[in-house]
Scaffold this motif. Structure first.
Motif, PDB file in Angstrom:
ATOM      1  N   THR A 125       0.814  -1.224   0.000  1.00 63.78           N
ATOM      2  CA  THR A 125       0.000   0.000   0.000  1.00 63.78           C
ATOM      3  C   THR A 125       0.845   1.271   0.000  1.00 63.78           C
ATOM      4  O   THR A 125       0.297   2.370  -0.053  1.00 63.78           O
ATOM      5  N   VAL A 126       2.167   1.133   0.053  1.00 70.89           N
ATOM      6  CA  VAL A 126       3.017   2.299   0.305  1.00 70.89           C
ATOM      7  C   VAL A 126       3.492   3.029  -0.948  1.00 70.89           C
ATOM      8  O   VAL A 126       3.416   4.264  -1.002  1.00 70.89           O
ATOM      9  N   PRO A 127       4.017   2.360  -1.990  1.00 73.06           N
ATOM     10  CA  PRO A 127       4.748   3.099  -3.029  1.00 73.06           C
ATOM     11  C   PRO A 127       3.965   4.194  -3.738  1.00 73.06           C
ATOM     12  O   PRO A 127       4.354   5.368  -3.707  1.00 73.06           O
ATOM     13  N   MET A 128       2.865   3.859  -4.420  1.00 76.98           N
ATOM     14  CA  MET A 128       2.187   4.855  -5.237  1.00 76.98           C
ATOM     15  C   MET A 128       1.567   5.967  -4.405  1.00 76.98           C
ATOM     16  O   MET A 128       1.756   7.156  -4.686  1.00 76.98           O
ATOM     17  N   ASN A 129       0.848   5.595  -3.352  1.00 77.68           N
ATOM     18  CA  ASN A 129       0.227   6.628  -2.514  1.00 77.68           C
ATOM     19  C   ASN A 129       1.278   7.457  -1.794  1.00 77.68           C
ATOM     20  O   ASN A 129       1.138   8.675  -1.656  1.00 77.68           O
ATOM     21  N   GLY A 130       2.335   6.810  -1.336  1.00 74.50           N
ATOM     22  CA  GLY A 130       3.405   7.543  -0.661  1.00 74.50           C
ATOM     23  C   GLY A 130       4.112   8.508  -1.590  1.00 74.50           C
ATOM     24  O   GLY A 130       4.398   9.662  -1.222  1.00 74.50           O
ATOM     25  N   LEU A 131       4.415   8.060  -2.811  1.00 78.32           N
ATOM     26  CA  LEU A 131       5.074   8.940  -3.778  1.00 78.32           C
ATOM     27  C   LEU A 131       4.160  10.093  -4.178  1.00 78.32           C
ATOM     28  O   LEU A 131       4.626  11.217  -4.395  1.00 78.32           O
ATOM     29  N   THR A 132       2.863   9.832  -4.274  1.00 83.83           N
ATOM     30  CA  THR A 132       1.909  10.914  -4.561  1.00 83.83           C
ATOM     31  C   THR A 132       1.945  11.954  -3.453  1.00 83.83           C
ATOM     32  O   THR A 132       1.971  13.168  -3.717  1.00 83.83           O
ATOM     33  N   ALA A 133       1.957  11.495  -2.209  1.00 76.79           N
ATOM     34  CA  ALA A 133       1.985  12.418  -1.070  1.00 76.79           C
ATOM     35  C   ALA A 133       3.267  13.247  -1.066  1.00 76.79           C
ATOM     36  O   ALA A 133       3.235  14.459  -0.813  1.00 76.79           O
ATOM     37  N   ILE A 134       4.393  12.616  -1.358  1.00 78.57           N
ATOM     38  CA  ILE A 134       5.662  13.350  -1.385  1.00 78.57           C
ATOM     39  C   ILE A 134       5.653  14.389  -2.495  1.00 78.57           C
ATOM     40  O   ILE A 134       6.048  15.553  -2.291  1.00 78.57           O
ATOM     41  N   GLN A 135       5.198  14.008  -3.703  1.00 79.19           N
ATOM     42  CA  GLN A 135       5.177  14.967  -4.810  1.00 79.19           C
ATOM     43  C   GLN A 135       4.256  16.136  -4.476  1.00 79.19           C
ATOM     44  O   GLN A 135       4.576  17.300  -4.744  1.00 79.19           O
ATOM     45  N   LEU A 136       3.134  15.840  -3.874  1.00 76.60           N
ATOM     46  CA  LEU A 136       2.179  16.873  -3.491  1.00 76.60           C
ATOM     47  C   LEU A 136       2.825  17.887  -2.544  1.00 76.60           C
ATOM     48  O   LEU A 136       2.710  19.109  -2.743  1.00 76.60           O
ATOM     49  N   LEU A 137       3.517  17.395  -1.532  1.00 80.78           N
ATOM     50  CA  LEU A 137       4.147  18.296  -0.568  1.00 80.78           C
ATOM     51  C   LEU A 137       5.301  19.071  -1.202  1.00 80.78           C
ATOM     52  O   LEU A 137       5.535  20.242  -0.860  1.00 80.78           O
ATOM     53  N   GLU A 138       6.004  18.448  -2.135  1.00 81.50           N
ATOM     54  CA  GLU A 138       7.068  19.181  -2.835  1.00 81.50           C
ATOM     55  C   GLU A 138       6.482  20.327  -3.655  1.00 81.50           C
ATOM     56  O   GLU A 138       7.039  21.439  -3.672  1.00 81.50           O
ATOM     57  N   LEU A 139       5.377  20.081  -4.348  1.00 85.91           N
ATOM     58  CA  LEU A 139       4.745  21.133  -5.140  1.00 85.91           C
ATOM     59  C   LEU A 139       4.192  22.241  -4.250  1.00 85.91           C
ATOM     60  O   LEU A 139       4.186  23.411  -4.645  1.00 85.91           O
ATOM     61  N   ALA A 140       3.725  21.868  -3.056  1.00 89.86           N
ATOM     62  CA  ALA A 140       3.215  22.882  -2.126  1.00 89.86           C
ATOM     63  C   ALA A 140       4.336  23.808  -1.672  1.00 89.86           C
ATOM     64  O   ALA A 140       4.134  25.014  -1.488  1.00 89.86           O
ATOM     65  N   GLY A 141       5.526  23.257  -1.463  1.00 91.85           N
ATOM     66  CA  GLY A 141       6.692  24.060  -1.096  1.00 91.85           C
ATOM     67  C   GLY A 141       6.566  24.768   0.236  1.00 91.85           C
ATOM     68  O   GLY A 141       7.091  25.872   0.404  1.00 91.85           O
ATOM     69  N   LEU A 142       5.896  24.131   1.180  1.00 94.95           N
ATOM     70  CA  LEU A 142       5.666  24.784   2.474  1.00 94.95           C
ATOM     71  C   LEU A 142       6.862  24.644   3.398  1.00 94.95           C
ATOM     72  O   LEU A 142       7.613  23.670   3.344  1.00 94.95           O
ATOM     73  N   GLU A 143       7.006  25.631   4.264  1.00 93.36           N
ATOM     74  CA  GLU A 143       8.035  25.595   5.292  1.00 93.36           C
ATOM     75  C   GLU A 143       7.392  25.289   6.638  1.00 93.36           C
ATOM     76  O   GLU A 143       6.173  25.396   6.812  1.00 93.36           O
ATOM     77  N   ARG A 144       8.227  24.895   7.572  1.00 95.84           N
ATOM     78  CA  ARG A 144       7.751  24.601   8.933  1.00 95.84           C
ATOM     79  C   ARG A 144       6.916  25.771   9.457  1.00 95.84           C
ATOM     80  O   ARG A 144       7.301  26.926   9.333  1.00 95.84           O
ATOM     81  N   GLY A 145       5.750  25.444  10.010  1.00 96.06           N
ATOM     82  CA  GLY A 145       4.875  26.468  10.572  1.00 96.06           C
ATOM     83  C   GLY A 145       3.819  26.987   9.620  1.00 96.06           C
ATOM     84  O   GLY A 145       2.854  27.625  10.062  1.00 96.06           O
ATOM     85  N   GLN A 146       3.984  26.738   8.318  1.00101.77           N
ATOM     86  CA  GLN A 146       2.945  27.154   7.380  1.00101.77           C
ATOM     87  C   GLN A 146       1.760  26.186   7.463  1.00101.77           C
ATOM     88  O   GLN A 146       1.840  25.133   8.100  1.00101.77           O
ATOM     89  N   THR A 147       0.662  26.554   6.781  1.00 96.33           N
ATOM     90  CA  THR A 147      -0.587  25.806   6.957  1.00 96.33           C
ATOM     91  C   THR A 147      -0.976  25.042   5.700  1.00 96.33           C
ATOM     92  O   THR A 147      -0.885  25.556   4.586  1.00 96.33           O
TER      93      THR A 147
END
Length: 310
Positions: A125-147
């Protein structure tokens, strides 16, 4: 070898077990004796004919997540041996092929070892969903403390997004139905608000100026865009290019681009081993019950993934 696929696109009943010619590891790849493969929403689109299938012939085989044991190592492959337990991402309707198979040929970079103390079924259950989550957070480009606001937080992709974002120090506002509140709270979300049409207002009640980014794992789109601040980022997992809302950056997440993202797979492996993300299996079923798995997935309300085994 056996595969689960369709000869004619259609509903869950179109799925069947088929026999096709076996495959073997070529240069730069290994062959995985697949023991478990996860059933994801994207698989239903392959089954129904909603994806470009022009590069393949029947039977058309869904599946982007597999786990099993390497049983062949091709030329020019170093660091991998027969007997290694691995989890892999697959690419259906391409030359590489989907994951609903007894044997999956996987190029180096598309797989890694399963996490310690994790079952083959959980690892699938990890690879595809996990990679999607990582790509999503990379595109968001948020720093610690942002929402970050997350819709569909109780689904497996939403689980991984909330858990990875929380671990990165991002403030997470996640949605939930009443029955899923305990689950969503357990993921580490800072705030849990009701899912549905009132989501944007509930988010604004916590962050009046709006959140920095929104991960729309539940595909709510227009309804939830107002939760974002001016200059915020909307992240869509189904290719939506946005509604033109002024001041919002619309990004599309395409996990296919992560096919050989070995370093990210390794990050996911360590995240599972460290308890940052928790794989969740709804039920394990034999591959012969793929139709049932698809029917139940499309009926909604499943928490975790159905996993099929040979």
């Amino acid at each position: 070898m056996k595969v689960v696929g369709v000869t004619q696109f259609g509903g869950p009943e179109a799925l069947a077990v088929h026999e096709i010619e076996d495959v073997h590891a070529g240069s730069g790849s290994v062959r995985i004796a697949v023991q478990a493969f996860a059933v994801n929403p994207t698989d239903t689109g392959v089954r129904a004919g909603e994806r470009d299938s022009s590069a393949q012939s029947a039977p058309y085989v869904p599946g982007m997540d597999a786990a099993g044991v390497i049983d062949e190592v091709g030329p020019d492959v170093e660091g991998w041996s027969v007997g290694d337990q691995v989890m892999a991402m697959a690419l259906p309707l391409t030359g590489h092929g989907g994951a609903y198979v007894e044997h999956l040929v996987a190029p180096v970079g598309s797989f890694t070892r399963i996490p310690r103390s994790t079952s083959i079924e959980e690892a699938s259950t990890v690879p595809m969903n996990g990679l999607t989550a990582i790509q999503l957070l990379e595109l968001a480009g948020l720093e610690r403390g942002q929402t970050l606001a997350v819709t569909g937080a109780a689904g497996l992709l939403g689980n991984y997004v909330v858990q990875l974002a929380t671990a990165a120090g991002i403030t997470v506002i996640a949605d939930s139905s009443e029955k899923d509140e305990a689950l969503v709270h357990s993921l580490g979300a800072d705030h849990v608000v009701p899912r549905g049409d009132g989501f944007a207002d509930a988010v604004r009640a916590i962050v009046p100026e709006g959140v920095d980014a929104l991960a729309d794992c539940a595909v709510q789109r227009d309804v939830v865009v107002p939760a974002l601040r001016d200059g915020g980022v909307f992240l869509d997992v189904r290719g939506w290019k946005g509604n033109g809302a002024e001041g919002i950056r619309f990004e599309q997440v395409f996990v296919f681009h992560e096919y050989r993202s070995f370093d990210k797979l390794e990050h996911l492996r360590h995240a599972v081993e460290g308890g940052t993300i928790v794989p969740r299996v709804a039920e394990v079923l034999p591959a012969s019950r793929a139709t049932e798995a698809h029917e139940r997935l499309e009926a909604g309300g499943t928490r975790g993934r159905f996993v099929l085994t040979w």
